[in-house]
Write an enzyme that holds these catalytic residues in place. Sequence first.
Site, PDB file in Angstrom:
ATOM      1  N   ASP A 281       0.849  -1.200   0.000  1.00 24.01           N
ATOM      2  CA  ASP A 281       0.000   0.000   0.000  1.00 24.01           C
ATOM      3  C   ASP A 281       0.877   1.239   0.000  1.00 24.01           C
ATOM      4  OD1 ASP A 281      -2.455  -1.353  -0.082  1.00 24.01           O
ATOM      5  OD2 ASP A 281      -2.360  -1.752   2.058  1.00 24.01           O
TER       6      ASP A 281
ATOM      7  N   LYS B 212       0.649  -7.908  -3.068  1.00 22.87           N
ATOM      8  CA  LYS B 212      -0.717  -7.421  -3.300  1.00 22.87           C
ATOM      9  C   LYS B 212      -0.685  -5.977  -3.766  1.00 22.87           C
ATOM     10  CE  LYS B 212      -3.880  -6.188  -0.041  1.00 22.87           C
ATOM     11  NZ  LYS B 212      -4.584  -4.998  -0.566  1.00 22.87           N
TER      12      LYS B 212
ATOM     13  N   ASP C  87      -5.939  -6.424  -5.845  1.00 20.13           N
ATOM     14  CA  ASP C  87      -7.021  -6.266  -4.854  1.00 20.13           C
ATOM     15  C   ASP C  87      -7.786  -4.971  -5.123  1.00 20.13           C
ATOM     16  OD1 ASP C  87      -8.553  -6.347  -2.500  1.00 20.13           O
ATOM     17  OD2 ASP C  87      -6.940  -5.541  -1.262  1.00 20.13           O
ATOM     18  N   LEU C  88      -8.654  -5.009  -6.150  1.00 17.42           N
ATOM     19  CA  LEU C  88      -9.389  -3.786  -6.514  1.00 17.42           C
ATOM     20  C   LEU C  88     -10.862  -3.858  -6.086  1.00 17.42           C
ATOM     21  CD1 LEU C  88      -7.748  -3.064  -9.999  1.00 17.42           C
ATOM     22  CD2 LEU C  88      -7.104  -2.196  -7.740  1.00 17.42           C
ATOM     23  N   LYS C  89     -11.293  -4.990  -5.570  1.00  9.91           N
ATOM     24  CA  LYS C  89     -12.632  -5.124  -4.954  1.00  9.91           C
ATOM     25  C   LYS C  89     -13.717  -4.483  -5.810  1.00  9.91           C
ATOM     26  CE  LYS C  89     -10.867  -4.887  -0.179  1.00  9.91           C
ATOM     27  NZ  LYS C  89      -9.533  -4.280  -0.379  1.00  9.91           N
TER      28      LYS C  89
ATOM     29  N   ASP D 275     -19.902  -2.956  -9.053  1.00 10.99           N
ATOM     30  CA  ASP D 275     -20.561  -2.051  -9.999  1.00 10.99           C
ATOM     31  C   ASP D 275     -21.663  -2.845 -10.700  1.00 10.99           C
ATOM     32  OD1 ASP D 275     -21.034   0.058 -11.933  1.00 10.99           O
ATOM     33  OD2 ASP D 275     -18.985   0.742 -11.577  1.00 10.99           O
TER      34      ASP D 275
ATOM     35  N   PRO E  72     -23.347  -5.357 -13.426  1.00  7.52           N
ATOM     36  CA  PRO E  72     -22.730  -6.595 -13.941  1.00  7.52           C
ATOM     37  C   PRO E  72     -21.858  -6.385 -15.177  1.00  7.52           C
ATOM     38  CG  PRO E  72     -24.972  -7.040 -13.255  1.00  7.52           C
ATOM     39  CD  PRO E  72     -24.784  -5.556 -13.117  1.00  7.52           C
ATOM     40  N   ASN E  73     -22.320  -5.615 -16.143  1.00  4.86           N
ATOM     41  CA  ASN E  73     -21.534  -5.457 -17.381  1.00  4.86           C
ATOM     42  C   ASN E  73     -20.188  -4.785 -17.126  1.00  4.86           C
ATOM     43  OD1 ASN E  73     -21.364  -5.616 -20.330  1.00  4.86           O
ATOM     44  ND2 ASN E  73     -21.387  -3.366 -20.185  1.00  4.86           N
ATOM     45  N   THR E  74     -20.190  -3.802 -16.231  1.00  3.27           N
ATOM     46  CA  THR E  74     -18.947  -3.089 -15.905  1.00  3.27           C
ATOM     47  C   THR E  74     -17.975  -4.000 -15.169  1.00  3.27           C
ATOM     48  OG1 THR E  74     -20.145  -1.004 -15.819  1.00  3.27           O
ATOM     49  CG2 THR E  74     -18.028  -1.066 -14.671  1.00  3.27           C
TER      50      THR E  74
ATOM     51  N   THR F  17     -12.421  -6.756   7.027  1.00  3.69           N
ATOM     52  CA  THR F  17     -11.892  -7.072   8.364  1.00  3.69           C
ATOM     53  C   THR F  17     -11.800  -5.823   9.249  1.00  3.69           C
ATOM     54  OG1 THR F  17      -9.734  -7.017   7.278  1.00  3.69           O
ATOM     55  CG2 THR F  17     -10.613  -9.171   7.829  1.00  3.69           C
TER      56      THR F  17
ATOM     57  N   GLN G 154      -7.891  -2.037  11.502  1.00  5.88           N
ATOM     58  CA  GLN G 154      -8.488  -3.369  11.434  1.00  5.88           C
ATOM     59  C   GLN G 154      -9.225  -3.665  12.738  1.00  5.88           C
ATOM     60  OE1 GLN G 154      -8.610  -4.959   8.770  1.00  5.88           O
ATOM     61  NE2 GLN G 154      -6.740  -4.792   7.552  1.00  5.88           N
TER      62      GLN G 154
ATOM     63  N   ARG H 102       0.995  -3.180   6.814  1.00  8.65           N
ATOM     64  CA  ARG H 102       1.825  -2.289   7.623  1.00  8.65           C
ATOM     65  C   ARG H 102       2.838  -2.964   8.544  1.00  8.65           C
ATOM     66  NH1 ARG H 102      -3.543   1.060   8.800  1.00  8.65           N
ATOM     67  NH2 ARG H 102      -4.316  -1.033   8.285  1.00  8.65           N
TER      68      ARG H 102
HETATM   69  O1  C5P Z   1      -1.778  -2.888   6.730  1.00 12.24           O
HETATM   70  P1  C5P Z   1      -2.750  -4.007   6.833  1.00 12.24           P
HETATM   71  O2  C5P Z   1      -2.106  -5.335   7.195  1.00 12.24           O
HETATM   72  O3  C5P Z   1      -3.949  -3.685   7.686  1.00 12.24           O
HETATM   73  O4  C5P Z   1      -3.281  -4.163   5.331  1.00 12.24           O
HETATM   74  C1  C5P Z   1      -4.324  -5.031   4.985  1.00 12.24           C
HETATM   75  C2  C5P Z   1      -4.533  -4.981   3.496  1.00 12.24           C
HETATM   76  O5  C5P Z   1      -5.576  -5.886   3.150  1.00 12.24           O
HETATM   77  C3  C5P Z   1      -4.924  -3.624   2.953  1.00 12.24           C
HETATM   78  O6  C5P Z   1      -4.276  -3.479   1.695  1.00 12.24           O
HETATM   79  C4  C5P Z   1      -6.423  -3.721   2.759  1.00 12.24           C
HETATM   80  O7  C5P Z   1      -6.866  -2.942   1.673  1.00 12.24           O
HETATM   81  C5  C5P Z   1      -6.613  -5.193   2.471  1.00 12.24           C
HETATM   82  N1  C5P Z   1      -7.906  -5.766   2.812  1.00 12.24           N
HETATM   83  C6  C5P Z   1      -8.424  -5.743   4.082  1.00 12.24           C
HETATM   84  N2  C5P Z   1      -9.658  -6.285   4.360  1.00 12.24           N
HETATM   85  C7  C5P Z   1     -10.337  -6.900   3.398  1.00 12.24           C
HETATM   86  C8  C5P Z   1      -9.803  -6.951   2.097  1.00 12.24           C
HETATM   87  C9  C5P Z   1      -8.574  -6.377   1.858  1.00 12.24           C
HETATM   88  O8  C5P Z   1      -7.776  -5.217   4.990  1.00 12.24           O
HETATM   89  N3  C5P Z   1     -11.478  -7.492   3.666  1.00 12.24           N
END
Ligand code: C5P
Length: 255
Positions: free
Chosen positions: A9, A40, A67-69, A72, A74-76, A132, A204, A225
């Site tokens: 990140d 990631k 990890d772009l989650k 939107d 369905p077509n997009t 999370t 978190q 982190r």
């Molecule tokens: O720094 P940290 O360990 O908290 O980073 C967790 C990573 O996992 C971040 O990049 C966050 O976007 C990603 N993530 C998350 N929870 C989710 C999906 C992805 O924390 N459910």
Amino acid sequence: MAELVVALDYPAMDAALATARLLRGAAHAAEDAGGRLWMKVGLELFTASGPEVVARLKDMGFPVFLDLKFHDIPNTVRGAVRSAVATGADMCNIHLSGGERMCRAAVEGLAEGAAARGYGVAPILLGVTVLTSVAPGELPGGADPSAEAARLAVCGREWGLSGVVCSGYEAEGIKRRCGRDFICLTPGIRPAARDGAGTGGDDQRRVMTPAEAVRAGSDYLVVGRPVTGAPGPDGPADAARRILAEMQGTGTREP
Ligand code: C5P
């Protein structure tokens, strides 16, 4: 054997690649233990760097989770997943709360993208259950995050996804309901050994140690982190190695 995924990140590609370079030794340690070390690429880095960062990480030999989650219409989402596959990423994801038609469109986009690249096996497509960072009491209507995550996971299985993103607290129940082969990828990991970087939960909330998440059945552990923020030039590599040791049950818990 569970695999470690380091969340890069960062606001720019150079910083991300510099950390990835530092982690090459830890990648060998993961391979010696029979696994792989993943990188990631999330929203911050991808928005700044575009697909090039995925290609550069792949050139360095890392498997990449994009990890772009997506969430939107369905077509997009179908097109977005196709484009995610075209970056060369080995894993990508969507939000299960986008519903059945969106998720099934994503599965189609995955197959189309894989066919276009001539892949024999498509990349892994996961569905995000409940982030999370969400604590009990924070979901609208007071729904329990773990119960909601399990409910969404069962839907994801039915809709054709390979697995889910969930906390360690849900992994065991999800494996029981969806099968051992249904992938659980778990962020919200905080090492037992403390070195000053990301050692609290930060933002978190449903947090586990690496050993706890492995015991709960998670297949991939995402750590950001505590690795990227570890101080000193050897900090990230040392932190990654310690987390790998904790995953194998050889790490030590500090008071
Ligand atoms: O720094 P940290 O360990 O908290 O980073 C967790 C990573 O996992 C971040 O990049 C966050 O976007 C990603 N993530 C998350 N929870 C989710 C999906 C992805 O924390 N459910």
